[in-house]
Design an enzyme around this catalytic site. Structure first.
Site, PDB file in Angstrom:
ATOM      1  N   LYS A 202       0.852  -1.188   0.000  1.00  0.00           N
ATOM      2  CA  LYS A 202       0.000   0.000   0.000  1.00  0.00           C
ATOM      3  C   LYS A 202       0.882   1.230   0.000  1.00  0.00           C
ATOM      4  CE  LYS A 202      -3.560   2.479   2.534  1.00  0.00           C
ATOM      5  NZ  LYS A 202      -4.625   2.426   3.540  1.00  0.00           N
ATOM      6  N   LYS A 256      -2.163  -1.441  -3.838  1.00  0.00           N
ATOM      7  CA  LYS A 256      -3.041  -0.273  -3.736  1.00  0.00           C
ATOM      8  C   LYS A 256      -2.234   1.003  -3.785  1.00  0.00           C
ATOM      9  CE  LYS A 256      -6.149   1.852  -0.441  1.00  0.00           C
ATOM     10  NZ  LYS A 256      -6.551   1.918   0.930  1.00  0.00           N
TER      11      LYS A 256
HETATM   12  N1  LIG Z   1      -6.877   2.840   6.392  1.00  0.00           N
HETATM   13  C1  LIG Z   1      -7.099   3.830   5.508  1.00  0.00           C
HETATM   14  C2  LIG Z   1      -7.601   3.496   4.160  1.00  0.00           C
HETATM   15  N2  LIG Z   1      -8.255   2.361   3.808  1.00  0.00           N
HETATM   16  C3  LIG Z   1      -8.603   2.475   2.468  1.00  0.00           C
HETATM   17  C4  LIG Z   1      -8.115   3.702   2.001  1.00  0.00           C
HETATM   18  C5  LIG Z   1      -8.229   4.312   0.652  1.00  0.00           C
HETATM   19  C6  LIG Z   1      -9.248   3.774  -0.265  1.00  0.00           C
HETATM   20  C7  LIG Z   1      -9.583   4.675  -1.398  1.00  0.00           C
HETATM   21  O1  LIG Z   1      -8.969   5.733  -1.622  1.00  0.00           O
HETATM   22  O2  LIG Z   1     -10.523   4.319  -2.118  1.00  0.00           O
HETATM   23  C8  LIG Z   1      -7.487   4.331   3.063  1.00  0.00           C
HETATM   24  C9  LIG Z   1      -6.928   5.690   2.949  1.00  0.00           C
HETATM   25  C10 LIG Z   1      -5.637   6.012   3.552  1.00  0.00           C
HETATM   26  O3  LIG Z   1      -4.751   5.168   3.688  1.00  0.00           O
HETATM   27  O4  LIG Z   1      -5.492   7.178   3.916  1.00  0.00           O
END
Ligand SMILES: NCc1[nH]cc(CCC(=O)O)c1CC(=O)O
Length: 332
Positions: A202, A256
Site C-alpha cells: 500500500k 493499492k
Molecule cells: N486505512 C485507511 C484506508 N483504507 C482504504 C483507504 C483508501 C481507499 C480509497 O482511496 O478508495 C485508506 C486511505 C488512507 O490510507 O489514507
C-alpha cells in the site's frame, strides 16, 4: 516464452482482429462479476443515502440501506462487499477505542448483512483512522506512530470484526508484523476460517483524497502517512512486503492504488502466484466518474477498460466502487 511468427505477409496480425467473433476467440483475459469486491461507506441513522461530493455516484449508506445494497450485490453475483465506516466525529478519540467496540457501525453492519444476506462475503477494514481524532492508521505518540502498540490495538479490532461475523479481514494500516499477530489471535479464538486479505503493498498516495472525505478523515489527519505507507518510487520493496505477509499467514494480498501500479501487480503475481487483488481507489474512481460527468470521456468504456487491465496485469480480482455498475453490464 519467445513469440515466433513468419514475416509479413505470411503473418498479418490484423487477420485475428477482423471481426468480433475472431477477436473473442483470441482474447487472452476476461473480466467477470466473480472478480469484484465492492467497497461501501457506512454512516449512522436510518434510511440515509448521503452523496459523497468527490465521488459522483457513490453514497454513504445507513445500515438498513447497506443491507439492501448487499442484497442487490449478491443478486448480481458480486462475491464480496467491503465496509468502511464514516464515524461521528464525537466518537473519534486519541485512544481509538471505538475501533474495537463490538457495537460500532462496522460491526453492527456486518451482523445485519450476515443475518439478512448470507450469500455475500463481508470484508472489513482494520486500521485506526476512522476512529482516530488525529486521522492516522495507528496511534500517535509525540508526533510518531508507534508500531507495536498499534498492532495490539489492531488485533483487538480484528477480533471484534471476526466476532461480528466478518469473512475477510482487510488490514489497511501498514504496520509491521500485524498479519502474524492477527492470524495467531484468530487461530487462538477458533476463527480458523476467517481470511486475511493483506493490504501488503500500500503506497502513500494522493489518490486516496476522496476516500478520506468519504470517511471524514481529511480534516482530522495531521501530517501524512509516509512513515508507514510505501514510497511510490519503490517496487522491490513491494515484493519483500508481500513475501513477509504471506509468510505471516495472509491468504490473499493486495496492491493499492491500482491503475498507476499495474507493474507491481504483475511482479507480485509472477513472483508468488498468490491470490492477488488491486484496489482501484477513490481518486481513480473520481477521475473516471468526474471526467465522464463532464462529457470528457465515455465513462462506461473507461470503466470496463480499466478493470480489464487489472486482469491483464495478473490480478485475480479488483476492489472497485464501480462493482454494481459493471456487474449489471456484464450480466447483460
Ligand atoms: N486505512 C485507511 C484506508 N483504507 C482504504 C483507504 C483508501 C481507499 C480509497 O482511496 O478508495 C485508506 C486511505 C488512507 O490510507 O489514507
Amino acid at each position: 516464452m519467445t513469440p515466433s511468427q513468419a514475416p509479413f505477409p505470411a503473418t498479418r496480425f490484423r487477420r485475428t482482429r477482423q471481426s468480433a467473433q475472431i477477436r473473442a476467440l483470441v482474447q487472452e483475459n476476461t473480466l467477470s462479476v466473480g472478480d469484484l469486491i465492492w467497497p461501501v461507506f457506512l454512516r449512522d441513522g436510518k434510511d440515509v443515502r448521503e452523496p459523497v461530493a468527490s465521488m459522483p455516484g457513490v453514497e454513504r449508506l445507513s445500515i438498513d440501506k447497506v443491507v439492501e445494497a448487499a442484497r442487490e450485490a449478491a443478486s448480481l453475483g458480486i462475491p464480496a462487499i467491503c465496509l468502511f465506516p464514516y464515524t461521528d466525529p464525537s466518537k473519534k478519540t486519541e485512544d481509538c477505542a471505538e475501533a474495537w467496540n463490538p457495537d460500532n457501525l462496522s460491526n453492527t453492519a456486518t451482523r445485519a448483512i450476515k443475518d439478512a444476506v448470507p450469500d455475500i462475503a463481508v470484508m472489513t477494514d482494520v486500521a485506526l483512522d476512522p476512529y482516530n481524532s488525529l486521522g492516522h492508521d495507528g496511534f500517535v505518540v509525540d508526533g510518531k506512530i508507534p508500531n507495536d502498540e498499534t498492532v495490539e490495538a489492531l488485533v483487538k479490532q480484528t477480533l471484534s470484526q471476526a466476532r461480528a461475523g466478518a469473512d475477510i479481514i482487510g488490514p489497511s494500516d501498514m504496520m509491521d508484523s500485524r498479519i502474524g499477530a492477527m492470524r495467531a489471535a484468530l487461530e487462538a479464538e477458533g476463527f480458523k476460517d476467517v481470511m486475511i486479505l493483506s493490504y501488503a503493498a500500500k503506497y502513500a498516495s494522493a489518490f486516496y483524497g476522496p476516500f478520506r472525505d468519504a470517511v471524514g478523515a481529511s480534516g482530522a489527519l495531521v501530517g501524512d502517512k509516509t512513515t508507514y505507507q510505501m514510497n511510490p518510487a519503490n517496487s522491490d520493496e513491494a515484493l519483500r512486503l508481500v513475501e513477509r505477509d504471506l509468510r505471516e499467514g495472509a491468504d490473499m494480498v493486495m496492491v493499492k492504488p491500482g491503475m498507476p501500479y499495474l507493474d507491481i501487480c504483475r511482479r507480485v503475481k509472477d513472483a508468488f502466484g498468490a491470490p492477488t487483488y488491486a484496489y482501484q481507489v477513490s481518486g481513480e474512481y473520481a477521475m473516471i466518474a468526474g471526467a465522464a460527468q463532464n462529457g470528457w470521456i465515455d465513462g462506461q468504456k473507461a470503466m470496463l477498460e480499466s478493470l480489464m487491465c487489472f486482469k491483464r496485469a495478473g490480478c485475480d480480482g479488483v476492489l472497485t466502487y464501480f462493482a454494481p455498475q459493471v456487474a449489471r453490464i456484464l450480466n447483460g
